[in-house]
Design a protein around this motif. Structure first.
Motif, PDB file in Angstrom:
ATOM      1  N   GLY A 283      39.346  -5.125 -22.256  1.00  0.00           N
ATOM      2  CA  GLY A 283      38.562  -5.594 -21.118  1.00  0.00           C
ATOM      3  C   GLY A 283      38.422  -7.102 -21.098  1.00  0.00           C
ATOM      4  O   GLY A 283      38.559  -7.750 -20.046  1.00  0.00           O
ATOM      5  N   ILE A 284      38.163  -7.689 -22.280  1.00  0.00           N
ATOM      6  CA  ILE A 284      38.037  -9.149 -22.372  1.00  0.00           C
ATOM      7  C   ILE A 284      39.352  -9.827 -21.989  1.00  0.00           C
ATOM      8  O   ILE A 284      39.370 -10.807 -21.232  1.00  0.00           O
ATOM      9  CB  ILE A 284      37.637  -9.551 -23.802  1.00  0.00           C
ATOM     10  CG1 ILE A 284      36.232  -9.080 -24.116  1.00  0.00           C
ATOM     11  CG2 ILE A 284      37.707 -11.058 -23.994  1.00  0.00           C
ATOM     12  CD1 ILE A 284      35.858  -9.235 -25.542  1.00  0.00           C
ATOM     13  N   THR A 285      40.469  -9.301 -22.505  1.00  0.00           N
ATOM     14  CA  THR A 285      41.771  -9.899 -22.213  1.00  0.00           C
ATOM     15  C   THR A 285      42.103  -9.797 -20.735  1.00  0.00           C
ATOM     16  O   THR A 285      42.613 -10.758 -20.135  1.00  0.00           O
ATOM     17  CB  THR A 285      42.859  -9.207 -23.045  1.00  0.00           C
ATOM     18  OG1 THR A 285      42.511  -9.288 -24.435  1.00  0.00           O
ATOM     19  CG2 THR A 285      44.202  -9.859 -22.836  1.00  0.00           C
ATOM     20  N   MET A 286      41.815  -8.654 -20.125  1.00  0.00           N
ATOM     21  CA  MET A 286      42.103  -8.484 -18.709  1.00  0.00           C
ATOM     22  C   MET A 286      41.270  -9.446 -17.860  1.00  0.00           C
ATOM     23  O   MET A 286      41.778 -10.086 -16.932  1.00  0.00           O
ATOM     24  CB  MET A 286      41.836  -7.036 -18.288  1.00  0.00           C
ATOM     25  CG  MET A 286      42.199  -6.746 -16.844  1.00  0.00           C
ATOM     26  SD  MET A 286      42.068  -4.989 -16.454  1.00  0.00           S
ATOM     27  CE  MET A 286      40.305  -4.728 -16.708  1.00  0.00           C
ATOM     28  N   VAL A 287      39.977  -9.571 -18.197  1.00  0.00           N
ATOM     29  CA  VAL A 287      39.103 -10.495 -17.459  1.00  0.00           C
ATOM     30  C   VAL A 287      39.585 -11.930 -17.631  1.00  0.00           C
ATOM     31  O   VAL A 287      39.646 -12.707 -16.658  1.00  0.00           O
ATOM     32  CB  VAL A 287      37.649 -10.340 -17.937  1.00  0.00           C
ATOM     33  CG1 VAL A 287      36.774 -11.476 -17.414  1.00  0.00           C
ATOM     34  CG2 VAL A 287      37.078  -9.004 -17.471  1.00  0.00           C
ATOM     35  N   SER A 288      39.942 -12.306 -18.864  1.00  0.00           N
ATOM     36  CA  SER A 288      40.409 -13.676 -19.117  1.00  0.00           C
ATOM     37  C   SER A 288      41.697 -13.978 -18.370  1.00  0.00           C
ATOM     38  O   SER A 288      41.854 -15.061 -17.800  1.00  0.00           O
ATOM     39  CB  SER A 288      40.604 -13.901 -20.619  1.00  0.00           C
ATOM     40  OG  SER A 288      39.393 -13.763 -21.317  1.00  0.00           O
ATOM     41  N   CYS A 289      42.623 -13.023 -18.361  1.00  0.00           N
ATOM     42  CA  CYS A 289      43.893 -13.245 -17.667  1.00  0.00           C
ATOM     43  C   CYS A 289      43.687 -13.401 -16.167  1.00  0.00           C
ATOM     44  O   CYS A 289      44.276 -14.283 -15.533  1.00  0.00           O
ATOM     45  CB  CYS A 289      44.859 -12.095 -17.954  1.00  0.00           C
ATOM     46  SG  CYS A 289      45.517 -12.073 -19.634  1.00  0.00           S
ATOM     47  N   ILE A 290      42.846 -12.550 -15.582  1.00  0.00           N
ATOM     48  CA  ILE A 290      42.605 -12.614 -14.145  1.00  0.00           C
ATOM     49  C   ILE A 290      41.887 -13.904 -13.770  1.00  0.00           C
ATOM     50  O   ILE A 290      42.234 -14.567 -12.779  1.00  0.00           O
ATOM     51  CB  ILE A 290      41.800 -11.382 -13.685  1.00  0.00           C
ATOM     52  CG1 ILE A 290      42.640 -10.113 -13.832  1.00  0.00           C
ATOM     53  CG2 ILE A 290      41.337 -11.542 -12.236  1.00  0.00           C
ATOM     54  CD1 ILE A 290      41.878  -8.843 -13.562  1.00  0.00           C
TER      55      ILE A 290
END
Length: 378
Positions: A283-290
């Motif tokens: 979840g953290i990685t997806m939020v950071s990428c977006i």
């Protein structure tokens, strides 16, 4: 980086005698480097996002503190320490950069009726820009460190306790903070510069218009470092996720006898702990990428155009840059909700709502197993 202030801008001109900016007549040349004068904005949304971000980070920190008290002697402790450092950097960056931006916005609103826009003091702008760079890099680097730590813990569980110790994790946090501080502090040592950015309510490394070599190199270093950390997080999470799926398939294929029931329970509980941490990390990685990818890619493209000698309309580029920054600022608001919502207790409740039959079956099967144990004792 809480830069969520909406603005509109009339055309302005620069008067070098008084260092002021006033409304420009139609037939007078516009100075593109001058910060635009803003109309009075509605501050309700800005106050709401700052309050929401602060409360969200504090709530997530409280949850992590409780988890750390329960798991401080287990394999989850390094992950919790890194996650706590990430949320602390999010909270500090949200409040500090938000306060800087709000102060600049109020100053510009104060001079609106006089049709005068005053540039922020150079020292103020340098401190603001340094905070933007520092609190922008820290969450990205910490998220990457969390992904690597979980990758080692899942792929090499026997090696993990010897390699990932609490002392080394604390040293990693200090190294990350030092790296971000070094890059952020170079313009304070006159290596590069921080400049007011459109619409004059924030300061950052210049990426639009004519640049110096030092400014271009610093912006390029910021962009490349951020994109590399995101790439490391994605690759590490992919490897960890595939390893967990492989372990799940093996558990389903192996038929365990009664003598191994206790061992299977402990291994499944470890798997559930790994799944919880991987879900949060994904979840953290997806939020950071977006949130961060548009901002970092825009900087990379702008600096690349500078090196190639390609020019674009500055005002159009500045609007795109501001839009990318606003998206990046939501990362500090969304990060804590990953820990608040993606916990085992919350995920179990969601699973019960989505699959009530499976939950009832699990409870009944566990009841039958306990009843059989009691009968065997009698």
């Amino acid at each position: 980086m809480d830069i969520l202030f909406a603005s509109s801008f009339p055309v302005l001109c620069q008067h070098s005698e008084y260092n002021l900016t006033t409304l420009c007549p139609d037939n007078q040349k516009v100075n593109s480097t001058t910060p635009a004068l803003v109309n009075p904005p509605a501050f309700g949304m800005s106050y709401f996002t700052m309050t929401l971000g602060a409360l969200s980070n504090l709530t997530a920190l409280a949850i992590l503190a409780h988890s750390y008290a329960c798991f401080r002697r287990r394999a989850k402790a390094p992950f919790l320490l890194l996650a706590s450092a990430l949320l602390l950097s999010d909270l500090a960056g949200h409040l500090i950069t938000g306060a800087f931006a709000l102060h600049l916005h109020l100053e510009r609103v104060k001079h609106h009726r006089a049709a005068v826009a005053v540039e922020p003091p150079q020292v103020y702008c340098k401190l603001f820009g340094a905070c933007m760079v520092f609190f922008g890099l820290c969450p990205l680097l910490l998220g990457s460190a969390m992904a690597v730590e979980r990758c080692i813990g899942i792929t090499k569980p026997l090696l993990h306790p010897a390699v990932v110790t609490m002392t080394r994790v604390r040293f990693t946090v200090l190294l990350i903070a030092s790296t971000a501080l070094t890059l952020a502090g170079l313009p304070l040592l006159k290596v590069g510069n921080y400049k007011p950015q459109f619409p004059g309510t924030w300061c950052f490394l210049p990426v639009n218009g004519p640049l110096s070599i030092a400014d271009a190199n610093l912006a390029l270093a910021f962009s490349i470092l951020g994109l590399v950390t995101l790439s490391v997080s994605v690759v590490s999470n992919t490897i960890s996720g595939l390893k967990l799926l492989q372990a799940r398939f093996k558990d389903r294929c192996v038929k365990l006898n009664a003598a191994r029931k206790h061992a299977s329970f402990s291994s499944s509980s470890l798997h559930s702990l790994d799944v919880e941490m991987m879900t949060q990390l994904a979840g953290i990685t997806m939020v950071s990428c977006i949130c961060w990818s548009p901002f970092l890619i825009y900087i990379l493209i702008s600096v690349g155009r500078f090196y190639k000698g390609i020019s674009r309309p500055v005002r159009h580029c500045e609007k795109l840059f501001l839009l990318a920054l606003r998206l990046a600022s939501w990362n500090q608001i969304l990060d804590p909700w990953v820990y608040i919502l993606l916990r085992r207790a919350v995920l179990r409740r969601v699973l019960r709502l989505l699959q009530p039959d499976r939950a009832v079956f699990t409870q009944s099967s566990s009841y039958r197993d306990s009843h059989r144990k009691q009968m065997s004792l009698h």
